[in-house]
Every structure is written in structure tokens, then in C-alpha cells.
Write a protein that holds these residues in place. Structure first.
Motif, PDB file in Angstrom:
ATOM      1  N   UNK A  60       0.810  -1.221   0.000  1.00  0.00           N
ATOM      2  CA  UNK A  60       0.000   0.000   0.000  1.00  0.00           C
ATOM      3  C   UNK A  60       0.843   1.270   0.000  1.00  0.00           C
ATOM      4  N   UNK A  61       2.144   1.132   0.257  1.00  0.00           N
ATOM      5  CA  UNK A  61       3.021   2.304   0.300  1.00  0.00           C
ATOM      6  C   UNK A  61       3.259   2.854  -1.103  1.00  0.00           C
ATOM      7  N   UNK A  81      12.721   1.473   1.330  1.00  0.00           N
ATOM      8  CA  UNK A  81      12.752   0.461   2.388  1.00  0.00           C
ATOM      9  C   UNK A  81      13.455  -0.810   1.928  1.00  0.00           C
ATOM     10  N   UNK A  82      13.217  -1.211   0.699  1.00  0.00           N
ATOM     11  CA  UNK A  82      13.881  -2.399   0.182  1.00  0.00           C
ATOM     12  C   UNK A  82      15.390  -2.215   0.129  1.00  0.00           C
ATOM     13  N   UNK A  83      15.820  -1.081  -0.409  1.00  0.00           N
ATOM     14  CA  UNK A  83      17.253  -0.852  -0.518  1.00  0.00           C
ATOM     15  C   UNK A  83      17.915  -0.775   0.854  1.00  0.00           C
ATOM     16  N   UNK A  84      17.225  -0.202   1.821  1.00  0.00           N
ATOM     17  CA  UNK A  84      17.789  -0.065   3.169  1.00  0.00           C
ATOM     18  C   UNK A  84      17.828  -1.396   3.911  1.00  0.00           C
ATOM     19  N   UNK A  85      16.702  -2.086   3.985  1.00  0.00           N
ATOM     20  CA  UNK A  85      16.602  -3.253   4.851  1.00  0.00           C
ATOM     21  C   UNK A  85      16.851  -4.588   4.152  1.00  0.00           C
ATOM     22  N   UNK A  86      16.670  -4.618   2.844  1.00  0.00           N
ATOM     23  CA  UNK A  86      16.873  -5.868   2.113  1.00  0.00           C
ATOM     24  C   UNK A  86      18.242  -5.895   1.447  1.00  0.00           C
ATOM     25  N   UNK A 100      19.780   7.820  -1.509  1.00  0.00           N
ATOM     26  CA  UNK A 100      19.512   9.185  -1.969  1.00  0.00           C
ATOM     27  C   UNK A 100      20.044   9.388  -3.387  1.00  0.00           C
ATOM     28  N   UNK A 101      21.239   8.887  -3.652  1.00  0.00           N
ATOM     29  CA  UNK A 101      21.801   9.013  -5.001  1.00  0.00           C
ATOM     30  C   UNK A 101      20.955   8.258  -6.020  1.00  0.00           C
ATOM     31  N   UNK A 131      11.268   9.943   4.214  1.00  0.00           N
ATOM     32  CA  UNK A 131      10.479   9.027   3.409  1.00  0.00           C
ATOM     33  C   UNK A 131      10.375   7.660   4.094  1.00  0.00           C
ATOM     34  N   UNK A 132      11.501   7.158   4.578  1.00  0.00           N
ATOM     35  CA  UNK A 132      11.498   5.852   5.242  1.00  0.00           C
ATOM     36  C   UNK A 132      10.768   5.919   6.584  1.00  0.00           C
ATOM     37  N   UNK A 133      10.937   6.994   7.318  1.00  0.00           N
ATOM     38  CA  UNK A 133      10.255   7.138   8.600  1.00  0.00           C
ATOM     39  C   UNK A 133       8.738   7.137   8.395  1.00  0.00           C
ATOM     40  N   UNK A 134       8.279   7.932   7.440  1.00  0.00           N
ATOM     41  CA  UNK A 134       6.828   7.988   7.211  1.00  0.00           C
ATOM     42  C   UNK A 134       6.305   6.648   6.687  1.00  0.00           C
ATOM     43  N   UNK A 135       7.089   5.953   5.882  1.00  0.00           N
ATOM     44  CA  UNK A 135       6.669   4.644   5.375  1.00  0.00           C
ATOM     45  C   UNK A 135       6.540   3.640   6.518  1.00  0.00           C
ATOM     46  N   UNK A 136       7.500   3.643   7.424  1.00  0.00           N
ATOM     47  CA  UNK A 136       7.432   2.722   8.569  1.00  0.00           C
ATOM     48  C   UNK A 136       6.256   3.066   9.475  1.00  0.00           C
ATOM     49  N   UNK A 137       5.981   4.354   9.623  1.00  0.00           N
ATOM     50  CA  UNK A 137       4.820   4.764  10.421  1.00  0.00           C
ATOM     51  C   UNK A 137       3.520   4.286   9.785  1.00  0.00           C
ATOM     52  N   UNK A 138       3.429   4.386   8.468  1.00  0.00           N
ATOM     53  CA  UNK A 138       2.229   3.909   7.772  1.00  0.00           C
ATOM     54  C   UNK A 138       2.052   2.404   7.960  1.00  0.00           C
ATOM     55  N   UNK A 139       3.159   1.666   7.893  1.00  0.00           N
ATOM     56  CA  UNK A 139       3.080   0.213   8.100  1.00  0.00           C
ATOM     57  C   UNK A 139       2.638  -0.081   9.529  1.00  0.00           C
ATOM     58  N   UNK A 140       3.223   0.630  10.500  1.00  0.00           N
ATOM     59  CA  UNK A 140       2.835   0.429  11.902  1.00  0.00           C
ATOM     60  C   UNK A 140       1.340   0.700  12.104  1.00  0.00           C
ATOM     61  N   UNK A 141       0.841   1.805  11.543  1.00  0.00           N
ATOM     62  CA  UNK A 141      -0.577   2.140  11.689  1.00  0.00           C
ATOM     63  C   UNK A 141      -1.454   1.084  11.025  1.00  0.00           C
TER      64      UNK A 141
END
Length: 166
Positions: A106-107, A115-120, A129-130, A142-152
């Protein structure tokens, strides 16, 4: 000193390994990293620029970003690969995986990619960023808001299950 001698002196085995390591950290594929280093060396040879590390690192970054753009793995193809890749979710066969996967899907596309590039893939924020052509602080938000959306989304799941049981 002529250009050929200057180039041969600059492109030593030690420097090639440094260049390879930088590209390997960006792409995660050792064979691709060597290909990118070779391409960067050709660009250095053909350019009129100096035989200096900072200039070579600029070329390496440009070659990597060109590769990412050429693959056209952004957004639709990459998002589809991420959403269907069980390795991203740990591969465990428990119900929460489906809920996480649904919340992830849904993101917005950029959030999924970041998120994929960071955690996977294990990329650093600056590298993401590049690749996404953003500033590092934008990627962090961007990642913070995405994680918040997943948490909600995940927090609302138990409430929805309880309502459907009543």
C-alpha cells in the motif's frame, strides 16, 4: 609524462581494488562491480580530466547511476520484485507476513524502493539518496513515514479482525 604512462601509474592493482570495493558496496554484485569499474576506467581514459581519486570517484558514481537508470528497475518493476520477494519479509510462513506484505504494497513506490534498498539490500541512506535522486534527509523522512504507515496499518488489523468476528 604522457597520458598513457600517467594512466598506467594511476590505474594500479591497489587502486582498482579500491574502485571495485566502492562499486561493490553500491551494487552488491562482484561481477557487476568489475564491469562498472572497467567502464569507469574507459571513461577516465577518454576524458581530459585529471588522473585523481576524487575525479575517478565522480566517474564511478556516474557510471553506477547510469547503470541503475538503464536497467529501468525503478519504480514498477522494482516494486513488483520487492513485493513478491519472500526474502524481504524473512520468508517465515506466519500470518503477520501477509499483513506486512499487504501494508508494504500500500506504500507509494518510492517508499517501497527506499525500504527495500535499506533493509533488504543493506544500502546506506546516502546511497539510496543518489539512486532515487533525493537528498539524504528526504530519504530519511520518506522511510520514517513509510514505517509509520506500516505500523498504523498493522495496528488497525486486530481491530478489524475483532469487528469481523462480532
Amino acid at each position: 609524462m604522457n597520458r598513457r604512462a600517467e594512466f598506467n601509474q594511476f590505474v594500479t592493482k591497489e587502486n582498482l581494488h579500491k574502485f571495485w570495493w566502492r562499486e561493490f558496496q553500491l551494487c552488491g554484485d562482484r561481477h557487476l562491480a568489475w564491469d562498472l569499474v572497467q567502464e569507469a576506467c574507459v571513461k577516465l581514459w577518454l576524458s581530459d580530466g585529471p588522473m585523481a581519486m576524487p575525479y575517478m570517484y565522480c566517474i564511478l558514481r556516474t557510471v553506477f547511476l547510469d547503470h541503475v537508470r538503464k536497467r529501468k528497475r525503478r519504480p514498477e518493476k522494482l516494486v513488483a520484485e520487492i513485493a513478491d520477494d519472500d526474502r524481504f519479509y524473512g520468508g517465515a510462513d506466519i500470518e503477520i507476513d501477509d499483513e506486512v506484505r499487504d501494508a508494504f504494497r500500500k506504500l507509494p513506490e518510492r517508499s517501497q524502493i527506499a525500504l527495500n534498498l535499506k533493509y533488504h539490500e543493506g544500502w546506506k541512506t546516502a546511497q539510496i539518496a543518489e539512486a532515487l535522486e533525493l537528498r539524504p534527509n528526504q530519504v530519511s523522512r520518506l522511510m520514517y513515514s513509510a514505517l509509520e504507515k506500516i505500523r498504523k496499518e498493522l495496528a488497525s488489523k486486530p481491530a478489524q479482525l475483532r469487528k469481523s468476528e462480532e
